[in-house]
Design a protein around this motif. Sequence first.
Motif, PDB file in Angstrom:
ATOM      1  N   GLU A  36       0.832  -1.209   0.000  1.00 31.59           N
ATOM      2  CA  GLU A  36       0.000   0.000   0.000  1.00 31.59           C
ATOM      3  C   GLU A  36       0.867   1.261   0.000  1.00 31.59           C
ATOM      4  O   GLU A  36       0.593   2.218  -0.722  1.00 31.59           O
ATOM      5  N   ALA A  37       1.939   1.260   0.788  1.00 30.57           N
ATOM      6  CA  ALA A  37       2.836   2.416   0.852  1.00 30.57           C
ATOM      7  C   ALA A  37       3.619   2.587  -0.453  1.00 30.57           C
ATOM      8  O   ALA A  37       3.926   3.715  -0.848  1.00 30.57           O
ATOM      9  N   SER A  38       3.937   1.504  -1.128  1.00 28.83           N
ATOM     10  CA  SER A  38       4.713   1.574  -2.367  1.00 28.83           C
ATOM     11  C   SER A  38       3.908   2.149  -3.529  1.00 28.83           C
ATOM     12  O   SER A  38       4.484   2.665  -4.487  1.00 28.83           O
ATOM     13  N   LEU A  39       2.603   2.074  -3.458  1.00 33.83           N
ATOM     14  CA  LEU A  39       1.761   2.553  -4.555  1.00 33.83           C
ATOM     15  C   LEU A  39       1.949   4.040  -4.844  1.00 33.83           C
ATOM     16  O   LEU A  39       1.805   4.477  -5.981  1.00 33.83           O
ATOM     17  N   LYS A  40       2.292   4.821  -3.833  1.00 33.26           N
ATOM     18  CA  LYS A  40       2.437   6.265  -4.052  1.00 33.26           C
ATOM     19  C   LYS A  40       3.666   6.607  -4.894  1.00 33.26           C
ATOM     20  O   LYS A  40       3.802   7.727  -5.358  1.00 33.26           O
ATOM     21  N   TYR A  41       4.560   5.635  -5.105  1.00 28.97           N
ATOM     22  CA  TYR A  41       5.744   5.864  -5.932  1.00 28.97           C
ATOM     23  C   TYR A  41       5.555   5.389  -7.367  1.00 28.97           C
ATOM     24  O   TYR A  41       6.511   5.315  -8.127  1.00 28.97           O
ATOM     25  N   LEU A  42       4.325   5.066  -7.737  1.00 33.30           N
ATOM     26  CA  LEU A  42       4.005   4.697  -9.108  1.00 33.30           C
ATOM     27  C   LEU A  42       3.300   5.857  -9.794  1.00 33.30           C
ATOM     28  O   LEU A  42       2.410   6.479  -9.220  1.00 33.30           O
ATOM     29  N   ASP A  43       3.689   6.113 -11.009  1.00 39.26           N
ATOM     30  CA  ASP A  43       2.994   7.093 -11.823  1.00 39.26           C
ATOM     31  C   ASP A  43       1.566   6.582 -12.069  1.00 39.26           C
ATOM     32  O   ASP A  43       1.369   5.383 -12.253  1.00 39.26           O
ATOM     33  N   PRO A  44       0.565   7.457 -12.076  1.00 30.81           N
ATOM     34  CA  PRO A  44      -0.813   7.007 -12.323  1.00 30.81           C
ATOM     35  C   PRO A  44      -0.986   6.261 -13.644  1.00 30.81           C
ATOM     36  O   PRO A  44      -1.912   5.466 -13.785  1.00 30.81           O
ATOM     37  N   GLY A  45      -0.098   6.466 -14.603  1.00 30.59           N
ATOM     38  CA  GLY A  45      -0.173   5.738 -15.868  1.00 30.59           C
ATOM     39  C   GLY A  45      -0.027   4.237 -15.702  1.00 30.59           C
ATOM     40  O   GLY A  45      -0.500   3.465 -16.533  1.00 30.59           O
ATOM     41  N   TYR A  46       0.633   3.801 -14.654  1.00 33.08           N
ATOM     42  CA  TYR A  46       0.765   2.370 -14.397  1.00 33.08           C
ATOM     43  C   TYR A  46      -0.568   1.734 -14.033  1.00 33.08           C
ATOM     44  O   TYR A  46      -0.779   0.546 -14.252  1.00 33.08           O
ATOM     45  N   LEU A  47      -1.463   2.517 -13.471  1.00 33.68           N
ATOM     46  CA  LEU A  47      -2.739   1.975 -13.045  1.00 33.68           C
ATOM     47  C   LEU A  47      -3.684   1.737 -14.216  1.00 33.68           C
ATOM     48  O   LEU A  47      -4.812   1.303 -14.031  1.00 33.68           O
ATOM     49  N   LEU A  48      -3.210   1.987 -15.423  1.00 31.42           N
ATOM     50  CA  LEU A  48      -3.992   1.728 -16.625  1.00 31.42           C
ATOM     51  C   LEU A  48      -3.578   0.391 -17.231  1.00 31.42           C
ATOM     52  O   LEU A  48      -3.184   0.298 -18.387  1.00 31.42           O
ATOM     53  N   GLY A  49      -3.601  -0.656 -16.440  1.00 35.35           N
ATOM     54  CA  GLY A  49      -3.347  -1.995 -16.942  1.00 35.35           C
ATOM     55  C   GLY A  49      -1.948  -2.522 -16.751  1.00 35.35           C
ATOM     56  O   GLY A  49      -1.609  -3.566 -17.299  1.00 35.35           O
ATOM     57  N   LYS A  50      -1.105  -1.825 -16.008  1.00 36.02           N
ATOM     58  CA  LYS A  50       0.270  -2.271 -15.832  1.00 36.02           C
ATOM     59  C   LYS A  50       0.623  -2.593 -14.378  1.00 36.02           C
ATOM     60  O   LYS A  50       1.775  -2.657 -14.013  1.00 36.02           O
ATOM     61  N   VAL A  51      -0.400  -2.783 -13.554  1.00 36.25           N
ATOM     62  CA  VAL A  51      -0.212  -3.163 -12.150  1.00 36.25           C
ATOM     63  C   VAL A  51      -1.175  -4.301 -11.837  1.00 36.25           C
ATOM     64  O   VAL A  51      -2.319  -4.290 -12.291  1.00 36.25           O
ATOM     65  N   CYS A  52      -0.693  -5.284 -11.085  1.00 31.89           N
ATOM     66  CA  CYS A  52      -1.604  -6.292 -10.561  1.00 31.89           C
ATOM     67  C   CYS A  52      -1.140  -6.711  -9.167  1.00 31.89           C
ATOM     68  O   CYS A  52       0.008  -6.467  -8.783  1.00 31.89           O
ATOM     69  N   PHE A  53      -2.055  -7.285  -8.433  1.00 30.93           N
ATOM     70  CA  PHE A  53      -1.768  -7.765  -7.091  1.00 30.93           C
ATOM     71  C   PHE A  53      -1.839  -9.286  -7.109  1.00 30.93           C
ATOM     72  O   PHE A  53      -2.752  -9.860  -7.704  1.00 30.93           O
ATOM     73  N   MET A  54      -0.867  -9.921  -6.477  1.00 28.63           N
ATOM     74  CA  MET A  54      -0.875 -11.373  -6.336  1.00 28.63           C
ATOM     75  C   MET A  54      -0.860 -11.694  -4.845  1.00 28.63           C
ATOM     76  O   MET A  54       0.022 -11.248  -4.120  1.00 28.63           O
ATOM     77  N   VAL A  55      -1.850 -12.456  -4.414  1.00 24.92           N
ATOM     78  CA  VAL A  55      -2.025 -12.782  -3.003  1.00 24.92           C
ATOM     79  C   VAL A  55      -1.592 -14.220  -2.763  1.00 24.92           C
ATOM     80  O   VAL A  55      -1.939 -15.116  -3.526  1.00 24.92           O
ATOM     81  N   THR A  56      -0.819 -14.424  -1.700  1.00 24.01           N
ATOM     82  CA  THR A  56      -0.418 -15.776  -1.308  1.00 24.01           C
ATOM     83  C   THR A  56      -0.977 -16.093   0.072  1.00 24.01           C
ATOM     84  O   THR A  56      -1.335 -15.195   0.829  1.00 24.01           O
ATOM     85  N   LYS A  57      -1.060 -17.370   0.359  1.00 21.48           N
ATOM     86  CA  LYS A  57      -1.524 -17.893   1.645  1.00 21.48           C
ATOM     87  C   LYS A  57      -2.969 -17.505   1.970  1.00 21.48           C
ATOM     88  O   LYS A  57      -3.326 -17.309   3.133  1.00 21.48           O
ATOM     89  N   ALA A  58      -3.814 -17.419   0.959  1.00 20.34           N
ATOM     90  CA  ALA A  58      -5.221 -17.078   1.177  1.00 20.34           C
ATOM     91  C   ALA A  58      -5.987 -18.230   1.811  1.00 20.34           C
ATOM     92  O   ALA A  58      -7.016 -18.017   2.443  1.00 20.34           O
ATOM     93  N   ARG A  59      -5.476 -19.456   1.666  1.00 18.25           N
ATOM     94  CA  ARG A  59      -6.155 -20.621   2.245  1.00 18.25           C
ATOM     95  C   ARG A  59      -5.823 -20.833   3.719  1.00 18.25           C
ATOM     96  O   ARG A  59      -6.410 -21.682   4.361  1.00 18.25           O
ATOM     97  N   ASN A  60      -4.887 -20.091   4.237  1.00 16.32           N
ATOM     98  CA  ASN A  60      -4.472 -20.242   5.620  1.00 16.32           C
ATOM     99  C   ASN A  60      -5.621 -19.838   6.541  1.00 16.32           C
ATOM    100  O   ASN A  60      -6.211 -18.765   6.397  1.00 16.32           O
ATOM    101  N   THR A  61      -5.930 -20.693   7.484  1.00 13.88           N
ATOM    102  CA  THR A  61      -7.069 -20.422   8.366  1.00 13.88           C
ATOM    103  C   THR A  61      -6.814 -19.295   9.358  1.00 13.88           C
ATOM    104  O   THR A  61      -7.755 -18.742   9.920  1.00 13.88           O
ATOM    105  N   SER A  62      -5.548 -18.929   9.559  1.00 18.11           N
ATOM    106  CA  SER A  62      -5.245 -17.856  10.509  1.00 18.11           C
ATOM    107  C   SER A  62      -5.336 -16.465   9.886  1.00 18.11           C
ATOM    108  O   SER A  62      -5.126 -15.472  10.572  1.00 18.11           O
ATOM    109  N   VAL A  63      -5.660 -16.388   8.600  1.00 21.04           N
ATOM    110  CA  VAL A  63      -5.754 -15.091   7.926  1.00 21.04           C
ATOM    111  C   VAL A  63      -7.077 -14.418   8.291  1.00 21.04           C
ATOM    112  O   VAL A  63      -8.149 -14.995   8.101  1.00 21.04           O
ATOM    113  N   PRO A  64      -7.006 -13.204   8.826  1.00 20.50           N
ATOM    114  CA  PRO A  64      -8.253 -12.487   9.126  1.00 20.50           C
ATOM    115  C   PRO A  64      -8.980 -12.110   7.833  1.00 20.50           C
ATOM    116  O   PRO A  64      -8.353 -11.680   6.862  1.00 20.50           O
TER     117      PRO A  64
END
Length: 184
Positions: free
Chosen positions: A83-111
């Motif tokens: 979240e903090a790193s996003l402010k160092y991206l030019d808004p042009g990246y948000l036009l299809g050049k950024v994605c989020f990859m989530v790991t450990k979503a199946r872990n039962t301890s994840v809120p």
Amino acid sequence: MSLLKPFSKLPSLNTANILLVESEEQFQQSLADVLVEETAFTVNVRLAKSLPLPKENEESRPRIDLVVFIINLTSELSFQSAEASLKYLDPGYLLGKVCFMVTKARNTSVPTERLDAVRKLAAVLSCPLLFAEDQTPDGVTNARERLLSILKVSAGLVPMATALYLSNLTRCTVPPDIDQPSFD
């Protein structure tokens, strides 16, 4: 500390450059190793713990076609770093050049609130949200295939397709009831 800009450099022929950003570097290296195995085109992988990138190599750094924020759901620090790193991206990246990859979503301890926060962030920025299994070789290979399909379009290697078009097809949406309490 400058913004990372998507169109500040010319692209290379049959080459795609991807930046993997992960604060804990658990999944990052194994994913990078399988990404460079691509043979149809050259994939250059850059690794970073967070943004901004150092200024000293800015001239020799290639154009980054896709920025992937890898978020480990078992770690609050991982989400905060992305979240903090996003402010160092030019808004042009948000036009299809950024994605989020989530790991450990199946872990039962994840809120569930943390997963909801990641989904909201991806939805607000209209970015794809991918889920990856980082514990098995098949999971890493599946993550590679998903990223390569997005990377090909983002790098301009697919005729008649643009990153913005792909962004509209793959963006994360948040159901209207996500703010409602869960009855689990």
